[in-house]
Design a protein around this motif. Structure first.
Motif, PDB file in Angstrom:
ATOM      1  N   ARG A 291      69.458 -21.021  13.890  1.00  0.00           N
ATOM      2  CA  ARG A 291      70.729 -21.666  13.559  1.00  0.00           C
ATOM      3  C   ARG A 291      71.877 -21.185  14.439  1.00  0.00           C
ATOM      4  N   GLN A 292      71.679 -20.117  15.180  1.00  0.00           N
ATOM      5  CA  GLN A 292      72.736 -19.630  16.045  1.00  0.00           C
ATOM      6  C   GLN A 292      73.030 -20.660  17.139  1.00  0.00           C
ATOM      7  N   PRO A 293      74.314 -20.976  17.384  1.00  0.00           N
ATOM      8  CA  PRO A 293      74.665 -22.005  18.375  1.00  0.00           C
ATOM      9  C   PRO A 293      74.087 -21.736  19.757  1.00  0.00           C
ATOM     10  N   MET A 294      74.019 -20.480  20.174  1.00  0.00           N
ATOM     11  CA  MET A 294      73.515 -20.167  21.501  1.00  0.00           C
ATOM     12  C   MET A 294      72.032 -20.496  21.645  1.00  0.00           C
ATOM     13  N   ILE A 295      71.321 -20.643  20.523  1.00  0.00           N
ATOM     14  CA  ILE A 295      69.915 -21.051  20.540  1.00  0.00           C
ATOM     15  C   ILE A 295      69.777 -22.526  20.205  1.00  0.00           C
ATOM     16  N   LEU A 296      70.488 -22.982  19.183  1.00  0.00           N
ATOM     17  CA  LEU A 296      70.348 -24.346  18.704  1.00  0.00           C
ATOM     18  C   LEU A 296      70.776 -25.377  19.747  1.00  0.00           C
ATOM     19  N   ARG A 297      71.871 -25.119  20.454  1.00  0.00           N
ATOM     20  CA  ARG A 297      72.403 -26.104  21.398  1.00  0.00           C
ATOM     21  C   ARG A 297      71.448 -26.385  22.571  1.00  0.00           C
ATOM     22  N   PRO A 298      70.979 -25.367  23.302  1.00  0.00           N
ATOM     23  CA  PRO A 298      70.067 -25.680  24.416  1.00  0.00           C
ATOM     24  C   PRO A 298      68.740 -26.264  23.965  1.00  0.00           C
TER      25      PRO A 298
END
Length: 495
Positions: A291-298
Motif C-alpha cells: 500500500r505504500q505509494p512508492m511501491i503501489l504507483r510503479p
C-alpha cells in the motif's frame, strides 16, 4: 533455517545445484510442449483465435497468484518440511496432467477438460517456480550472499538454454510425432525432477514439536510415579480392601493419561494457532508494504502497461500457419530467434541503457513497440512481397526485435522491484510483483481475445486483422501517458 547437505566446494551441494538447474531448464523447455498445445487447439479442436486465446489466458492464471504459494510454504510446513514437500507436490501437479493428456484422447479433445488440466499443470509449474526461488534465497543467505550472482546467472542461463532447446525440438517433434507422444515425451523431465527432489534434504522444522512430545512423556511418567506414591501412602494410612485400592490406582492413572492427552490436544491447537497467526502476519505485512505509494504507483504502471495493450499473439499464430503457411519447425526457429533477441536486449540494456532514467527507457520501449507493428502491417497487407522481402525474413526479424525491446521493459521491472522490496519480506513481495506482471499479461490476453471477437477475426477470416494491428500499435502509446507513476529519478542501475 534450512541447511542443504552434500555441499560442494564449501558452497552448495551438487544435488542442490542439479535440482535448481533442472527446474529452470524445465521451465524454459515448456515451449516444447506448449507449441503442441497451440496446434491442438487450432487443428484438432478447431477453436477460433479468440477462443484459443481465452483458453491460454485461463490456463496461465495460476502464475498470477504466486505469493499465495510462497506464503503457504513459508508459514505451513508439511511433515516438518517447508520447501521439498511443496516442491514434490508442485512437481506431481505439473507431471500428472501431461500423462493424462498423453493417454486420454477424450480429455485431450474436450476444450473444457483440456483447459482445466492445463490450469492444474500451470499451478504446479508456478508453485515450483516460487519454491525454487525461495530455496535459492535461503541458500544465498546461508552462505552470506557470496554466490548470489552465480546462482542467479545459473538459473537464468538454465532457463534460456531450456527455452532454446524446447523451441528447436518442439517444432521438429510436431513434424514427426503425434501430439499425444509429445505430451508423454515431455513428462520425462518432471519425472526426473520428482526423483531429484528426494536427493536434496532439509532439516525438519518440527524440532519444537518433538521437544513438546518429550515434555508430554515426562508429564505422563511423573503422573504415574506420583500415582504410585499416592497409592503407597494410601496403603499406609488406610486399611481398605485390595479391590478398592486398585480401583483408586486405576482412576488416578486414567487422570494422568487424560492430562497427557489434553496436553497433546493443546499442542495441536497451539500449532494450528501458530500457523494461523503466521499466515495472518505474512498477509498483513505484504498488504501494508504494497500500500505504500512508492511501491503501489510503479507497480500500477506495469500493470496498466499490460492491460491497455491487447495481446494478439494467438491471432498472429493462426495467420502465420493458415495464410503464410509457415510450418511448425520454422516457428520453433522463430522462438529461438526470440530467445536470442531477449539475450541481446539484456546485453544492450546493461551496456548502454542502465544509467538512463526508467521513464525514458520505458517511453522509448513503447514507442519502438508501436513502430515495430509496421512490420506486421507490411506482412498482413502483403507489402513486403511487393518489395521482394520474404515472409520468413519479416517474421524472424520482427520476432527478434520485439523480444529484445520487451526485455527493455522487463529489466527495469526487475531492477525496480529489487529496489522497492523492504527487508524481511523480499521473496514474498517480489513474487507479488511478478504476479502483478503475470496478471497484467493474462488480462491483456483477454483484451486481445475480446478485440479479435469484436473484429470478427476468425480462422480463415483475417480481413480485419490489419485494423486489429493498427489498434494494437496505437494502444502502445497509452502507457506513456501514465509514466508519472514511475519514480522520476529512478535509473536502470540496480542499487
Amino acid at each position: 533455517m534450512i541447511q542443504w547437505t552434500n555441499r560442494l566446494n564449501a558452497a552448495f551441494g551438487f544435488s542442490f545445484l542439479w535440482l535448481i538447474c533442472l527446474i529452470y531448464f524445465t521451465q524454459g523447455f515448456r515451449s516444447f510442449v506448449w507449441t503442441a498445445i497451440s496446434y491442438q487447439l487450432k487443428d484438432n479442436l478447431h477453436l477460433s483465435p479468440s477462443a484459443s486465446q481465452f483458453v491460454f489466458s485461463v490456463a496461465f492464471f495460476p502464475w498470477s497468484i504466486k505469493p499465495l504459494y510462497g506464503i503457504l510454504s513459508d508459514c505451513i510446513p508439511i511433515k516438518g518440511s517447508k520447501r521439498i514437500s511443496y516442491l514434490v507436490i508442485a512437481t506431481v501437479l505439473s507431471l500428472v496432467p501431461w500423462f493424462i493428456l498423453g493417454l486420454s484422447s477424450t480429455l485431450r479433445n474436450s476444450t473444457w477438460h483440456l483447459m482445466v488440466i492445463l490450469t492444474v499443470q500451470n499451478l504446479g509449474s508456478a508453485m515450483a517456480d516460487v519454491v525454487v526461488d525461495a530455496m535459492i534465497a535461503e541458500a544465498v543467505r546461508y552462505d552470506k550472499a557470496k554466490f548470489a550472482g552465480d546462482l542467479q546467472s545459473l538459473s537464468w542461463s538454465s532457463m534460456a538454454v531450456g527455452g532454446i532447446c524446447g523451441s528447436l525440438l518442439g517444432g521438429i517433434a510436431l513434424s514427426s510425432l503425434q501430439i499425444d507422444a509429445i505430451f508423454l515425451l515431455f513428462s520425462v523431465l518432471p519425472c526426473i525432477q520428482l526423483l531429484s527432489c528426494f536427493s536434496v534434504k532439509e532439516n525438519s522444522v518440527n524440532s519444537e514439536v518433538l521437544v513438546e512430545d518429550s515434555i508430554a512423556k515426562d508429564l505422563h511418567t511423573n503422573g504415574s510415579s506420583s500415582t504410585v506414591d499416592e497409592d503407597s501412602s494410601f496403603t499406609k494410612k488406610s486399611h481398605s480392601s485390595t479391590r478398592k485400592r486398585k480401583k483408586g490406582k486405576k482412576n488416578t492413572k486414567n487422570r494422568a493419561v487424560n492430562t497427557s492427552k489434553s496436553k497433546i490436544l493443546e499442542k495441536g491447537d497451539s500449532l494450528a494457532t501458530k500457523w494461523f497467526h503466521s499466515l495472518k502476519k505474512a498477509i498483513y505485512d505484504l498488504c501494508r508494504a504494497f500500500r505504500q505509494p512508492m511501491i503501489l504507483r510503479p507497480m500500477s504502471w506495469f500493470f496498466l502497461a499490460h492491460i491497455t495493450v491487447p495481446n494478439l499473439s494467438t491471432v498472429l499464430f493462426y495467420y502465420e500457419t493458415e495464410v503464410l503457411k509457415l510450418e511448425a519447425s520454422f516457428l520453433g526457429t522463430v522462438r529461438v530467434v526470440g530467445w536470442l533477441g531477449l539475450m541481446l536486449g539484456t546485453f544492450v540494456y546493461n551496456r548502454h541503457l542502465k544509467h538512463m532514467t526508467l521513464r525514458r527507457i520505458l517511453m522509448y520501449a513503447h514507442v519502438a513497440l508501436a513502430f515495430l507493428n509496421l512490420l506486421q502491417i507490411a506482412v498482413v497487407s502483403r507489402k513486403n512481397i511487393a518489395f521482394g522481402v520474404p515472409d520468413r525474413v519479416m517474421v524472424l526479424f520482427g520476432s527478434a526485435l520485439v523480444d529484445g525491446i520487451n526485455q527493455f521493459k522487463f529489466m527495469p521491472f526487475l531492477i525496480l522491484s529489487g529496489q522497492l522490496c523492504p527487508p524481511g519480506i523480499e521473496g514474498t513481495l517480489f513474487a507479488l510483483f511478478m504476479s502483478i506482471n503475470n496478471l497484467g499479461t493474462t488480462i491483456g490476453s483477454f483484451v486481445g481475445a475480446g478485440l479479435a471477437s469484436i473484429l470478427n477475426i476468425d480462422s480463415g477470416s483475417f480481413d480485419n486483422l490489419l485494423l486489429g494491428i493498427v489498434i494494437h500499435a496505437l494502444c502502445n502509446f497509452i502507457p506513456i501517458a501514465f509514466l508519472f507513476l514511475i519514480p522520476k529519478e529512478a535509473t536502470g542501475a540496480s542499487a
